[in-house]
Enzyme design. Sequence first.
Site, mmCIF file in Angstrom:
data_model
loop_
_atom_site.group_PDB
_atom_site.id
_atom_site.type_symbol
_atom_site.label_atom_id
_atom_site.label_comp_id
_atom_site.label_asym_id
_atom_site.label_seq_id
_atom_site.Cartn_x
_atom_site.Cartn_y
_atom_site.Cartn_z
ATOM 1 N N ARG A 144 -42.915 41.828 22.101
ATOM 2 C CA ARG A 144 -41.934 41.306 23.205
ATOM 3 C C ARG A 144 -40.743 42.241 23.659
ATOM 4 O O ARG A 144 -40.288 42.466 24.801
ATOM 5 C CB ARG A 144 -41.241 39.836 22.688
ATOM 6 C CG ARG A 144 -42.060 38.833 22.944
ATOM 7 C CD ARG A 144 -42.053 37.737 22.100
ATOM 8 N NE ARG A 144 -42.671 38.456 20.590
ATOM 9 C CZ ARG A 144 -43.937 38.369 20.491
ATOM 10 N NH1 ARG A 144 -44.747 37.582 21.070
ATOM 11 N NH2 ARG A 144 -44.617 38.924 19.461
ATOM 12 N N THR A 145 -39.988 42.626 22.411
ATOM 13 C CA THR A 145 -38.847 43.261 22.895
ATOM 14 C C THR A 145 -39.028 44.727 23.576
ATOM 15 O O THR A 145 -38.540 44.953 24.674
ATOM 16 C CB THR A 145 -37.999 43.837 21.560
ATOM 17 O OG1 THR A 145 -37.981 42.553 20.843
ATOM 18 C CG2 THR A 145 -36.783 44.152 21.599
ATOM 19 N N LYS A 168 -43.008 65.267 11.446
ATOM 20 C CA LYS A 168 -42.935 66.706 10.992
ATOM 21 C C LYS A 168 -41.622 66.915 9.954
ATOM 22 O O LYS A 168 -41.314 67.878 9.673
ATOM 23 C CB LYS A 168 -42.655 67.793 12.226
ATOM 24 C CG LYS A 168 -43.813 67.712 13.107
ATOM 25 C CD LYS A 168 -43.455 68.423 14.196
ATOM 26 C CE LYS A 168 -44.440 68.231 15.510
ATOM 27 N NZ LYS A 168 -43.835 68.768 16.757
ATOM 28 N N ARG A 196 -35.253 50.359 18.104
ATOM 29 C CA ARG A 196 -35.726 49.457 16.993
ATOM 30 C C ARG A 196 -36.082 50.279 15.636
ATOM 31 O O ARG A 196 -36.715 51.275 15.799
ATOM 32 C CB ARG A 196 -36.733 48.524 17.314
ATOM 33 C CG ARG A 196 -37.400 47.619 15.981
ATOM 34 C CD ARG A 196 -38.335 46.736 16.278
ATOM 35 N NE ARG A 196 -37.731 45.477 17.039
ATOM 36 C CZ ARG A 196 -38.270 44.471 17.151
ATOM 37 N NH1 ARG A 196 -39.582 44.340 16.843
ATOM 38 N NH2 ARG A 196 -37.856 43.521 18.095
ATOM 39 N N HIS A 239 -30.403 41.183 15.883
ATOM 40 C CA HIS A 239 -31.202 41.686 16.893
ATOM 41 C C HIS A 239 -30.410 40.796 18.154
ATOM 42 O O HIS A 239 -30.864 39.920 18.707
ATOM 43 C CB HIS A 239 -32.560 40.585 16.804
ATOM 44 C CG HIS A 239 -33.789 40.901 17.545
ATOM 45 N ND1 HIS A 239 -33.480 41.656 18.921
ATOM 46 C CD2 HIS A 239 -34.892 40.857 17.627
ATOM 47 C CE1 HIS A 239 -34.745 42.056 19.432
ATOM 48 N NE2 HIS A 239 -35.765 41.491 18.712
HETATM 49 N N1 CP Z 1 -38.874 38.413 19.401
HETATM 50 C C1 CP Z 1 -39.346 39.770 19.119
HETATM 51 O O1 CP Z 1 -38.487 40.471 18.499
HETATM 52 O O2 CP Z 1 -40.506 40.030 19.191
HETATM 53 P P1 CP Z 1 -41.160 41.607 18.738
HETATM 54 O O3 CP Z 1 -40.997 41.744 17.386
HETATM 55 O O4 CP Z 1 -42.536 41.409 19.303
HETATM 56 O O5 CP Z 1 -40.399 42.281 19.632
#
Ligand code: CP
Length: 302
Positions: free
Chosen positions: A51-52, A80, A101, A129
Amino acid sequence: MKNKSLISITDYSKEEYLRILSLAEEFEKEPNQRIAEGKVVASLFFEPSTRTRLSFESAINRLGAKVVGFADTNTSSGTKGESMVDTIKTVSCYVDLIVMRHSLEGAARLASEVASVPIINGGDGSNQHPTQCLLDLYSIKKTQGTLDNLDIALVGDLKYGRTIHSLAIAMSNFNTTFHLVSPESLKLPSSVKMYIKERNLKYYQYTEIQDAVDKVDILYMSRVQRERFLDIQDYEKVKNSCILDKSLLANVKSSMKVLHPLPRVNEININVDSTPYAYYFQQAKNGVFVRQALIALILGLK
Ligand code: CP
């Protein structure tokens, strides 16, 4: 907000959250606004995501910007031996904004200290998050008509759930009453609970979901974060501790909504999906509009 990184939800004020939500409403009405043509945004996912990453990339495309990056570190020079810091310094030379991320808490903050462009944290370990939090706020406001004076249950992995941490902190600005539902070993960390206590907000703690469900406006479910446990046996002990089934929804408020950042494993039975309370897939959709708003503001386009 121009050029301002978003690493923790505490980096932005309540007024800034509301500005982002208001602009997200505009993007929901008209998602294809090519105001970022000529801009390039990096999407660096050192940890898996559906999603993110995809909602950010959708947002970038709908704004008319280009996206570069990786979703699999096996295709980057990290294999590397290049450090994350060197990767960020390098990618900063190519783009106007970096979305990232990482599995390590603090990685996004470190990146923001070495980058020459703003950083948006798409999740750092079990810490924060913040963009999920903004879309959660948008979803709450959209379904309840307000963010103020609500009863919210945070359910599941309150210890390792980064979306839980960001949301608890943000909602403490809105006179929320919190219902914290988790097994004993997955309670909300004191570093997060501090924000609730500082504002003298009411909070109640439970181990059983049925003790909270009828009291709340929002039931925010979360997955037990298997990847954060050092001992898999500890995960096995708690993995089935907070499960929502349709049978538990018989006496809930009619306006109550079930939210979940997703992915889900087993914590929401699929028999909940067809009830009027399920909102988690619409919630994921809202992520595109909120991320469009955030990018537009950071790039100084709105
Ligand atoms: N909600 C969320 O962070 O989903 P993902 O881990 O799929 O990005």
